[in-house]
Design a protein around this motif. Structure first.
Motif, short mmCIF file in Angstrom:
data_model
loop_
_atom_site.label_atom_id
_atom_site.label_comp_id
_atom_site.label_asym_id
_atom_site.label_seq_id
_atom_site.Cartn_x
_atom_site.Cartn_y
_atom_site.Cartn_z
N VAL A 150 73.80 13.70 50.40
CA VAL A 150 73.30 13.84 48.83
C VAL A 150 71.80 13.83 49.05
N LEU A 151 71.21 13.13 49.89
CA LEU A 151 69.78 13.24 50.16
C LEU A 151 69.25 14.39 50.51
N ALA A 152 69.93 15.19 51.14
CA ALA A 152 69.58 16.43 51.87
C ALA A 152 69.76 17.46 50.88
N GLN A 153 70.62 17.43 49.91
CA GLN A 153 70.54 18.35 48.55
C GLN A 153 69.36 18.04 47.45
N LEU A 154 69.28 16.87 47.51
CA LEU A 154 68.26 16.35 46.48
C LEU A 154 66.80 17.13 46.81
N THR A 155 66.65 16.73 48.13
CA THR A 155 65.54 17.61 49.00
C THR A 155 65.50 18.75 48.59
N ALA A 156 66.51 19.58 48.66
CA ALA A 156 66.99 21.24 48.71
C ALA A 156 66.47 21.46 47.24
N PHE A 157 66.98 20.77 46.26
CA PHE A 157 66.77 21.10 44.97
C PHE A 157 65.34 20.95 44.47
N PRO B 266 76.20 16.23 43.82
CA PRO B 266 75.29 17.53 44.18
C PRO B 266 76.01 18.87 44.07
N LEU B 267 77.41 18.54 43.78
CA LEU B 267 78.27 19.68 43.65
C LEU B 267 77.77 20.57 42.34
N GLY B 268 77.57 19.79 41.35
CA GLY B 268 77.05 20.16 40.06
C GLY B 268 78.49 20.28 38.96
N LEU B 269 79.67 19.98 39.49
CA LEU B 269 80.85 20.49 38.52
C LEU B 269 81.60 19.27 39.07
N PRO B 270 82.25 18.55 37.86
CA PRO B 270 83.14 17.25 38.25
C PRO B 270 84.33 17.54 38.96
N TYR B 271 84.94 16.92 39.97
CA TYR B 271 85.72 17.37 40.78
C TYR B 271 86.41 16.14 41.50
N TYR C 169 65.74 18.69 34.17
CA TYR C 169 64.64 18.00 33.65
C TYR C 169 63.45 18.05 34.41
N LEU C 170 63.76 17.72 35.44
CA LEU C 170 62.94 17.35 36.66
C LEU C 170 62.51 18.59 37.39
N TRP C 171 63.28 19.66 37.75
CA TRP C 171 62.97 20.66 38.57
C TRP C 171 63.50 22.06 38.00
N GLY C 172 64.00 22.00 36.96
CA GLY C 172 64.42 23.41 36.22
C GLY C 172 65.52 24.12 36.67
N VAL C 173 65.49 25.45 36.18
CA VAL C 173 66.84 26.12 36.21
C VAL C 173 67.09 26.68 37.64
N LYS C 174 66.15 26.93 38.48
CA LYS C 174 66.46 27.32 40.02
C LYS C 174 67.14 26.30 40.73
N SER C 175 66.90 24.89 40.31
CA SER C 175 67.46 23.94 41.33
C SER C 175 68.84 23.98 40.79
N ILE C 176 69.03 24.14 39.42
CA ILE C 176 70.60 24.15 38.87
C ILE C 176 71.27 25.16 39.51
#
Length: 323
Positions: free
Chosen positions: A51-58, A115-120, A202-209
């Motif tokens: 999770v931390l790795a993906q947050l860093t990547a975002f 960090p997957l973005g969709l509920p699963y 809100y924090l990092w914008g559309v590219k992170s999403i």
């Protein structure tokens, strides 16, 4: 490329799945395997680091050119995302905190889902337990493709498209085959996911999403790790329902490739499945097995006798208890 495959229906069988009987046999001969039926607490820390790795990547992708966002979504994000779905698979079996703390596993699954973005996570757990109890069960096991998938995706080109669209079919198949009432936990999973996505935007914008969602979709579609979807239960050899994979990608997938071992002992964490194979080698060494998921994907597309219909299916008898 346009060749039509020969199979026109599923392989209907009238015997029980083999895993319960083999489990009893192995435990009678190797009772020491019971010692492996315990939580894998290391899973907790691995998931937190992912999770931390993906947050860093975002954060890192937020100012990149779009071509690099797409590049990193496929090269890195897709691997982490697919690996996380298999961490959630482990958590669905209560491997993180054990059966005595089942709800801890459900909350942790929702956290791993972020960090997957969709509920699963919660929905997957409900349907996956059915898959183990009623493997191939008509109208119950949503791992079995629909009749439409078997009928339509019947040429090499269409099978290739089917592989690309795997995330879509895994999402809608439960609604077609075995719809269930929505639970409180599924609503919580959805709300937590929406809140997380809004914060990332809100924090990092559309590219992170985009990186987050594209990584999940690409990782579950045309991707080497996605070979496990087909390798696990598609009938490349008549009469064999489950297949194991013993290649290097098990390192990224919590040993999901040890699939015969997993279905025989679903309460043993993936970390310990190689030990199961080692202890009970006489039961597993001679079963059909794979060493390359990429080759599985290639063979699925190019072999005109294989299609989404290449699954064993059974009519269930007696009372069916679903999660």
């Amino acid at each position: 490329m346009g060749n039509t495959v020969a199979r026109e229906d599923f392989e209907w069988v009238y015997t029980d799945q083999p895993h319960a009987d083999r489990r009893k046999e192995i435990l009678a001969k190797h009772p020491e395997i019971k010692a492996l039926m315990k939580p894998d607490y290391n899973l907790i820390w691995v998931v937190v680091l992912m999770v931390l790795a993906q947050l860093t990547a975002f954060y890192l992708v937020k100012d990149l050119d779009w071509k690099w966002v797409v590049f990193w979504a496929y090269v890195f994000g897709s691997c982490i995302s697919h690996s996380m779905t298999l961490a959630i698979h482990e958590i669905s079996h209560n491997s993180a905190f054990g059966n005595s703390k089942a709800m801890w596993n459900r909350w942790f699954g929702i956290f791993a889902n972020l960090p997957l973005g969709l509920p699963y996570s919660i929905s997957f757990k409900r349907y996956h337990m059915d898959h183990h109890r009623y493997l191939g069960g008509d109208g119950i096991d949503v791992d079995i493709p629909t009749n439409f998938e078997g009928w339509f995706f019947c040429t090499r080109f269409r099978k290739f498209i089917w592989i690309v669209l795997q995330p879509f079919f895994y999402a809608i198949r439960p609604l077609c085959i075995n719809p269930k009432p929505i639970t409180r936990l599924e609503i919580i999973n959805l709300l937590a996911q929406l809140a997380f996505d809004v914060v990332i935007y809100y924090l990092w914008g559309v590219k992170s999403i985009f990186y987050m969602l594209a990584g999940s979709v690409l990782g579950l579609g045309l991707h080497p790790i996605s070979g496990h979807f087909i390798a696990e239960h598609y009938m490349f050899l008549k009469g064999h329902e489950t297949y194991s994979y013993y290649g290097p990608l098990n390192l990224l997938t919590f040993n999901v490739g040890y699939h015969n071992e997993h279905h025989d002992f679903p309460n043993i964490p993936g970390k310990s499945l190689p030990l199961v194979k080692k202890i009970a080698a006489e039961y597993y060494d001679n079963l059909p097995q794979y060493n390359s998921w990429i080759k599985v994907l290639y063979d699925f597309v190019m072999d005109d006798t294989i299609s989404p219909y290449s699954r064993m299916k059974r009519q269930l008898k007696g009372e069916v208890k679903q999660d």
